[in-house]
Design a protein around this motif. Structure first.
Motif, PDB file in Angstrom:
ATOM      1  N   GLU A   1       0.858  -1.180   0.000  1.00 17.89           N
ATOM      2  CA  GLU A   1       0.000   0.000   0.000  1.00 17.89           C
ATOM      3  C   GLU A   1       0.893   1.228   0.000  1.00 17.89           C
ATOM      4  OE1 GLU A   1      -3.921   1.881   2.231  1.00 17.89           O
ATOM      5  OE2 GLU A   1      -3.123  -0.073   2.842  1.00 17.89           O
ATOM      6  N   ASN A   2       0.658   2.108  -0.963  1.00 21.79           N
ATOM      7  CA  ASN A   2       1.526   3.284  -1.155  1.00 21.79           C
ATOM      8  C   ASN A   2       2.988   2.888  -1.306  1.00 21.79           C
ATOM      9  OD1 ASN A   2      -0.387   5.444  -1.108  1.00 21.79           O
ATOM     10  ND2 ASN A   2      -0.593   5.138   1.104  1.00 21.79           N
ATOM     11  N   GLY A   3       3.231   1.753  -1.938  1.00 21.79           N
ATOM     12  CA  GLY A   3       4.593   1.308  -2.190  1.00 21.79           C
ATOM     13  C   GLY A   3       5.285   0.653  -1.022  1.00 21.79           C
ATOM     14  N   LYS A   4       4.590   0.511   0.107  1.00 22.25           N
ATOM     15  CA  LYS A   4       5.193  -0.091   1.288  1.00 22.25           C
ATOM     16  C   LYS A   4       4.574  -1.464   1.561  1.00 22.25           C
ATOM     17  CE  LYS A   4       6.232   4.329   3.548  1.00 22.25           C
ATOM     18  NZ  LYS A   4       6.030   5.146   4.777  1.00 22.25           N
ATOM     19  N   LEU A   5       5.415  -2.404   1.950  1.00 19.55           N
ATOM     20  CA  LEU A   5       4.943  -3.748   2.250  1.00 19.55           C
ATOM     21  C   LEU A   5       3.996  -3.712   3.439  1.00 19.55           C
ATOM     22  CD1 LEU A   5       5.205  -6.749   1.490  1.00 19.55           C
ATOM     23  CD2 LEU A   5       7.066  -6.904   3.153  1.00 19.55           C
ATOM     24  N   ASP A   6       2.800  -4.295   3.262  1.00 22.43           N
ATOM     25  CA  ASP A   6       1.761  -4.205   4.281  1.00 22.43           C
ATOM     26  C   ASP A   6       1.343  -5.574   4.814  1.00 22.43           C
ATOM     27  OD1 ASP A   6      -0.093  -2.582   5.799  1.00 22.43           O
ATOM     28  OD2 ASP A   6      -1.669  -3.343   4.496  1.00 22.43           O
ATOM     29  N   GLY A   7       1.921  -6.642   4.278  1.00 25.06           N
ATOM     30  CA  GLY A   7       1.584  -7.984   4.727  1.00 25.06           C
ATOM     31  C   GLY A   7       2.031  -8.997   3.696  1.00 25.06           C
ATOM     32  N   GLN A   8       2.268 -10.225   4.148  1.00 28.68           N
ATOM     33  CA  GLN A   8       2.700 -11.251   3.211  1.00 28.68           C
ATOM     34  C   GLN A   8       2.280 -12.634   3.699  1.00 28.68           C
ATOM     35  OE1 GLN A   8       7.066 -11.651   2.944  1.00 28.68           O
ATOM     36  NE2 GLN A   8       7.210 -10.181   4.610  1.00 28.68           N
ATOM     37  N   THR A   9       2.099 -13.513   2.737  1.00 28.01           N
ATOM     38  CA  THR A   9       1.720 -14.893   3.000  1.00 28.01           C
ATOM     39  C   THR A   9       2.517 -15.804   2.086  1.00 28.01           C
ATOM     40  OG1 THR A   9      -0.544 -14.288   3.639  1.00 28.01           O
ATOM     41  CG2 THR A   9      -0.177 -16.568   2.976  1.00 28.01           C
ATOM     42  N   LYS A  10       2.957 -16.950   2.617  1.00 21.64           N
ATOM     43  CA  LYS A  10       3.655 -17.941   1.806  1.00 21.64           C
ATOM     44  C   LYS A  10       2.865 -19.237   1.823  1.00 21.64           C
ATOM     45  CE  LYS A  10       8.337 -16.121   2.497  1.00 21.64           C
ATOM     46  NZ  LYS A  10       9.721 -16.426   2.960  1.00 21.64           N
TER      47      LYS A  10
END
Length: 267
Positions: free
Chosen positions: A61-70
């Motif tokens: 969001e807005n170029g910033k990492l906001d969450g991740q899933t593998k």
């Protein structure tokens, strides 16, 4: 590849430019039919045999990492479609949860409750990626395609591609989206771009296929960039890594077997 603000802004520019693109032409008489075009594209998106692939979803969001899933996705070819088992490996709070697609039914298994709950393919796993995006599928099995014409559009790297434009209508209520506009490179049959719509006809997201690499005997897209149609500041990057063939027993793809799979892990 680092997904930084510059890359984020470049994708937004691509989205804006392609949204206003025109120049659709009637396909030549020699053009293949829509189902053939979509089937050839499916064979590039996914190996047409049983396989396993690691998938990393990154939400920005807005170029910033906001969450991740593998996740690790196990796909078994059954007729013209896939049975798919998606084992979540990260974050730790979700590790061991499993998505299972068997036919037109999608289940979510939670190891804490040891219960399987039927869910919708249209529910979101993370950001702009739905459950239906991470299970392997052949679009030609889930949608009825119509060839609308040919069109030159910008791909995920802002390179112009001469494409077939297909209109896909949902073949059943279990598909992740009600309708899709899908572009396939006319020269290579590679999937280039998709626009995804709700039942009411609203555009929900736009996706670009890119980062082409040789995987299991074919040059395939290893990244899908998914932009939110309602909020252009939100982008999800789906990365596929290490496609490998695997003999997967049919017994794995029954919801009654999911607790046993949790004990074995994703190997």
């Amino acid at each position: 590849m680092t997904f930084n603000r510059r890359e984020f802004n470049r994708l937004l520019l691509t989205a804006a430019a392609s949204a206003g693109a025109t120049g659709l032409t009637v396909p030549a008489l020699a053009a293949p039919d829509a189902k053939t075009i979509l089937g050839q594209s499916d064979a590039i998106r996914n190996p047409q045999t049983s396989f396993v692939v690691d998938v990393h979803l990154l939400n920005y969001e807005n170029g910033k990492l906001d969450g991740q899933t593998k996740v690790t996705t196990h796909s078994r070819k059954q007729g013209g479609q896939f049975q798919t088992l998606v084992y979540i490996t990260a974050p730790s709070i979700d590790r061991g949860k499993i998505l299972l697609r068997n036919g037109n039914i999608l289940w979510l298994y939670d190891p804490k409750s040891r219960a399987s709950v039927r869910i919708s393919p249209r529910q979101r796993l993370l950001g702009n990626a739905s459950n239906g995006d991470v299970v392997s599928s052949n679009l030609v099995g889930d949608y009825n395609p119509v060839l609308e014409g040919t069109e030159t559009i910008a791909d995920g790297d802002r390179q112009n591609r001469n494409c077939y434009r297909l209109k896909l209508s949902s073949a059943s209520s279990s598909t992740p989206y009600s309708a899709v506009t899908f572009w396939v490179d006319a020269a290579t049959s590679r999937p280039i771009k998709g626009k995804y719509y709700t039942k009411s006809g609203s555009l929900i997201k736009v996706a670009w296929y890119r980062s082409w690499k040789s995987q299991m005997g074919e040059v395939r897209p290893t990244e899908v960039v998914i932009a939110d149609a309602f909020d252009p500041k939100k982008v999800t990057l789906m990365r596929m890594n290490a496609f490998r063939p695997r003999n997967l027993p049919q017994s794995w793809f029954r919801k009654e077997w999911l607790p046993r799979f949790e004990l074995q892990g994703s190997s």
